[in-house]
Design a protein around this motif. Structure first.
Motif, PDB file in Angstrom:
ATOM      1  N   TYR A  96       0.838  -1.211   0.000  1.00 43.73           N
ATOM      2  CA  TYR A  96       0.000   0.000   0.000  1.00 43.73           C
ATOM      3  C   TYR A  96       0.868   1.254   0.000  1.00 43.73           C
ATOM      4  O   TYR A  96       0.602   2.209  -0.723  1.00 43.73           O
ATOM      5  CB  TYR A  96      -0.925   0.031   1.217  1.00 43.73           C
ATOM      6  N   LEU A  97       1.901   1.250   0.858  1.00 40.58           N
ATOM      7  CA  LEU A  97       2.797   2.413   0.940  1.00 40.58           C
ATOM      8  C   LEU A  97       3.477   2.668  -0.396  1.00 40.58           C
ATOM      9  O   LEU A  97       3.561   3.814  -0.848  1.00 40.58           O
ATOM     10  CB  LEU A  97       3.848   2.196   2.034  1.00 40.58           C
ATOM     11  N   ARG A  98       3.950   1.613  -1.025  1.00 40.96           N
ATOM     12  CA  ARG A  98       4.626   1.770  -2.311  1.00 40.96           C
ATOM     13  C   ARG A  98       3.674   2.289  -3.380  1.00 40.96           C
ATOM     14  O   ARG A  98       4.030   3.173  -4.153  1.00 40.96           O
ATOM     15  CB  ARG A  98       5.239   0.437  -2.742  1.00 40.96           C
ATOM     16  N   LEU A  99       2.460   1.728  -3.431  1.00 44.35           N
ATOM     17  CA  LEU A  99       1.493   2.168  -4.432  1.00 44.35           C
ATOM     18  C   LEU A  99       1.057   3.611  -4.226  1.00 44.35           C
ATOM     19  O   LEU A  99       0.772   4.319  -5.191  1.00 44.35           O
ATOM     20  CB  LEU A  99       0.268   1.239  -4.438  1.00 44.35           C
ATOM     21  N   ARG A 100       1.018   4.066  -2.977  1.00 47.33           N
ATOM     22  CA  ARG A 100       0.620   5.447  -2.673  1.00 47.33           C
ATOM     23  C   ARG A 100       1.811   6.379  -2.553  1.00 47.33           C
ATOM     24  O   ARG A 100       1.660   7.568  -2.331  1.00 47.33           O
ATOM     25  CB  ARG A 100      -0.185   5.495  -1.365  1.00 47.33           C
TER      26      ARG A 100
END
Length: 126
Positions: A96-100
């Motif tokens: 999630y962190l990487r995608l955001r």
């Protein structure tokens, strides 16, 4: 406010929610709603069930990313209410962190007898 300052507020609010609701035993959605309320009372901007499109090879997928709580557009909070923590939760939050393109996520497992034992920090180039 930076990510670390926000995380301190989240931890304090998490402990308050767990204490006030009487510990483990409720649905994840109940804890999530109560935590969102506590964070808003502390002056944070909180988005519940925040959706973000997922792009794959130039196509936007029909199923968006859904984040339990996004605090001040900087910190992801993934709420759990399970008897046992699973390491896949951290992998999920890191994705999630990487995608955001964000740096900090917290996994909060309200299923722990002591919620402080259920708070896990996940970082992405922080």
């Amino acid at each position: 406010m930076n990510e670390n300052e926000i995380s301190k507020i989240i931890v304090t609010a998490t402990i308050e929610v767990h204490r006030t609701l009487g510990g483990p035993g409720l649905l994840e959605s109940v804890y999530e709603e109560a935590l969102a309320y506590e964070l808003q009372q502390a002056g944070c901007d909180v988005q519940r069930q925040s959706q973000s499109p997922i792009h794959y090879k130039g196509v936007t997928l029909a199923t968006p990313l859904r984040i339990d709580l996004l605090v001040n557009d900087l910190v992801i909070v993934e709420c759990k209410a399970v008897a046992q923590y699973n390491a896949i939760f951290a992998t999920q939050v890191l994705t999630y962190l990487r995608l955001r393109n964000l740096k900090l996520g917290l996994i909060v497992n309200f299923g722990e007898k002591l919620v402080k034992d259920g708070i896990h920090r996940v970082v992405n180039n922080l």
